[in-house]
Design a protein around this motif. Structure first.
Motif, PDB file in Angstrom:
ATOM      1  N   LEU A 184       4.584  12.015  -1.949  1.00  0.00           N
ATOM      2  CA  LEU A 184       5.504  11.007  -2.204  1.00  0.00           C
ATOM      3  C   LEU A 184       6.524  11.174  -0.923  1.00  0.00           C
ATOM      4  O   LEU A 184       7.032  10.124  -0.727  1.00  0.00           O
ATOM      5  N   MET A 185       6.615  12.215  -0.240  1.00  0.00           N
ATOM      6  CA  MET A 185       7.541  12.247   0.868  1.00  0.00           C
ATOM      7  C   MET A 185       6.723  11.681   2.121  1.00  0.00           C
ATOM      8  O   MET A 185       7.351  11.653   3.191  1.00  0.00           O
ATOM      9  N   ALA A 186       5.583  11.381   2.320  1.00  0.00           N
ATOM     10  CA  ALA A 186       4.511  11.161   3.318  1.00  0.00           C
ATOM     11  C   ALA A 186       5.107   9.887   4.071  1.00  0.00           C
ATOM     12  O   ALA A 186       5.107   9.774   5.430  1.00  0.00           O
ATOM     13  N   HIS A 187       5.940   8.830   3.580  1.00  0.00           N
ATOM     14  CA  HIS A 187       6.414   7.794   4.103  1.00  0.00           C
ATOM     15  C   HIS A 187       8.202   7.693   4.288  1.00  0.00           C
ATOM     16  O   HIS A 187       8.794   6.904   4.425  1.00  0.00           O
ATOM     17  N   ILE A 188       8.759   8.968   4.100  1.00  0.00           N
ATOM     18  CA  ILE A 188      10.209   9.023   4.046  1.00  0.00           C
ATOM     19  C   ILE A 188      10.305   9.426   5.463  1.00  0.00           C
ATOM     20  O   ILE A 188       9.911  10.427   5.905  1.00  0.00           O
ATOM     21  N   ALA A 189      11.422   8.856   6.116  1.00  0.00           N
ATOM     22  CA  ALA A 189      11.803   9.232   7.608  1.00  0.00           C
ATOM     23  C   ALA A 189      12.815  10.301   7.247  1.00  0.00           C
ATOM     24  O   ALA A 189      13.217  10.734   6.486  1.00  0.00           O
ATOM     25  N   ASP A 190      12.719  11.334   8.636  1.00  0.00           N
ATOM     26  CA  ASP A 190      13.707  12.385   8.636  1.00  0.00           C
ATOM     27  C   ASP A 190      14.950  12.085   8.689  1.00  0.00           C
ATOM     28  O   ASP A 190      15.619  12.973   7.836  1.00  0.00           O
ATOM     29  N   ASP A 191      15.295  11.160   8.736  1.00  0.00           N
ATOM     30  CA  ASP A 191      16.820  10.563   9.131  1.00  0.00           C
ATOM     31  C   ASP A 191      17.276   9.661   7.802  1.00  0.00           C
ATOM     32  O   ASP A 191      18.043   8.921   7.932  1.00  0.00           O
ATOM     33  N   ALA A 197       0.876  -1.265  -0.123  1.00  0.00           N
ATOM     34  CA  ALA A 197       0.140   0.132  -0.033  1.00  0.00           C
ATOM     35  C   ALA A 197       0.792   1.183   0.022  1.00  0.00           C
ATOM     36  O   ALA A 197       0.310   2.372  -0.841  1.00  0.00           O
ATOM     37  N   VAL A 198       1.909   1.274   0.768  1.00  0.00           N
ATOM     38  CA  VAL A 198       3.075   2.211   0.721  1.00  0.00           C
ATOM     39  C   VAL A 198       3.327   2.442  -0.716  1.00  0.00           C
ATOM     40  O   VAL A 198       3.576   3.671  -1.184  1.00  0.00           O
ATOM     41  N   HIS A 199       3.942   1.572  -1.164  1.00  0.00           N
ATOM     42  CA  HIS A 199       4.193   1.600  -2.432  1.00  0.00           C
ATOM     43  C   HIS A 199       3.274   2.021  -3.606  1.00  0.00           C
ATOM     44  O   HIS A 199       3.611   2.730  -4.345  1.00  0.00           O
ATOM     45  N   GLN A 200       2.139   1.625  -3.690  1.00  0.00           N
ATOM     46  CA  GLN A 200       1.220   1.893  -4.481  1.00  0.00           C
ATOM     47  C   GLN A 200       0.711   3.500  -4.246  1.00  0.00           C
ATOM     48  O   GLN A 200       0.580   4.099  -5.341  1.00  0.00           O
ATOM     49  N   ASN A 201       0.870   3.894  -2.987  1.00  0.00           N
ATOM     50  CA  ASN A 201       0.706   5.351  -2.772  1.00  0.00           C
ATOM     51  C   ASN A 201       1.747   6.000  -3.485  1.00  0.00           C
ATOM     52  O   ASN A 201       1.595   7.193  -4.326  1.00  0.00           O
ATOM     53  N   TRP A 202       2.962   5.566  -3.480  1.00  0.00           N
ATOM     54  CA  TRP A 202       4.029   6.277  -4.351  1.00  0.00           C
ATOM     55  C   TRP A 202       3.885   6.258  -5.759  1.00  0.00           C
ATOM     56  O   TRP A 202       4.081   7.233  -6.286  1.00  0.00           O
ATOM     57  N   PHE A 203       3.381   5.210  -6.152  1.00  0.00           N
ATOM     58  CA  PHE A 203       3.090   5.151  -7.660  1.00  0.00           C
ATOM     59  C   PHE A 203       2.068   5.970  -8.222  1.00  0.00           C
ATOM     60  O   PHE A 203       2.373   6.774  -9.069  1.00  0.00           O
ATOM     61  N   ASP A 204       0.933   6.022  -7.388  1.00  0.00           N
ATOM     62  CA  ASP A 204      -0.087   7.121  -7.688  1.00  0.00           C
ATOM     63  C   ASP A 204       0.423   8.429  -7.392  1.00  0.00           C
ATOM     64  O   ASP A 204       0.199   9.407  -8.222  1.00  0.00           O
ATOM     65  N   ALA A 205       1.138   8.913  -6.474  1.00  0.00           N
ATOM     66  CA  ALA A 205       1.555  10.187  -6.328  1.00  0.00           C
ATOM     67  C   ALA A 205       2.896  10.672  -7.252  1.00  0.00           C
ATOM     68  O   ALA A 205       2.713  11.815  -7.678  1.00  0.00           O
ATOM     69  N   THR A 206       3.547   9.628  -7.881  1.00  0.00           N
ATOM     70  CA  THR A 206       4.308   9.986  -8.936  1.00  0.00           C
ATOM     71  C   THR A 206       3.608  10.259 -10.255  1.00  0.00           C
ATOM     72  O   THR A 206       4.036  11.230 -10.876  1.00  0.00           O
ATOM     73  N   ALA A 207       2.438   9.605 -10.559  1.00  0.00           N
ATOM     74  CA  ALA A 207       1.722  10.003 -11.744  1.00  0.00           C
ATOM     75  C   ALA A 207       1.103  11.300 -11.621  1.00  0.00           C
ATOM     76  O   ALA A 207       0.895  11.743 -12.460  1.00  0.00           O
ATOM     77  N   ARG A 208       0.850  11.734 -10.208  1.00  0.00           N
ATOM     78  CA  ARG A 208       0.160  13.004 -10.074  1.00  0.00           C
ATOM     79  C   ARG A 208       1.171  13.920 -10.073  1.00  0.00           C
ATOM     80  O   ARG A 208       0.814  15.386  -9.644  1.00  0.00           O
TER      81      ARG A 208
END
Length: 135
Positions: free
Chosen positions: A20-27, A3-14
């Motif tokens: 895209l940054m929603a599941h990227i850790a600060d560190d 589901a995290v990856h599908q979110n990234w695929f969809d966000a990339t297309a848009r």
């Protein structure tokens, strides 16, 4: 993880950089396709992702068709071949494949990517990256 990856695929297309940054850790530490060798922190990864989205003239997309996911407790590892598709500024389209490995850590109730490694194979005789391979 899927589901995290599908979110990234969809966000990339848009071309939705915030999503895209929603599941990227600060560190995060990320080894991207382009120099430098390492990107440290969410701001650095945001910048390289933004450049990638801006570089394309039109539609852009990526997926990992044969994604493998391994989860143990609060760690997850995901790997597979990345397929990138882009409409270039000159109106042509391009498809490239690269290798990708992503490591996630569960913090609270959410998964965050703490490490990423994407790369192209290279030709040993020249040392040059090989970007036109297909599975």
């Amino acid at each position: 993880m899927r589901a995290v990856h599908q979110n990234w695929f969809d966000a990339t297309a848009r071309k939705d950089l915030d999503r895209l940054m929603a599941h990227i850790a600060d560190d995060i530490v990320s080894y991207e396709h382009e120099a430098p060798l390492q990107y440290h922190g969410v701001d650095a990864v945001r910048e390289v992702c933004g450049r990638g989205l801006d570089w394309t003239g039109g539609a852009v997309g990526w997926d990992v068709p044969d994604m493998t996911v391994l989860i143990r407790d609060d760690l997850a590892v995901v790997w597979g071949l990345n397929r990138m598709q882009a409409e270039l500024p000159d109106g042509t389209s391009d498809e490239s494949w690269s290798r990708g490995t992503r490591v996630f850590r569960k913090r609270g109730d959410r998964w965050e990517m703490v490490h990423q490694h994407v790369s192209f194979p290279y030709a040993p005789e020249t040392g040059a990256a090989v970007t036109d391979l297909r599975p």
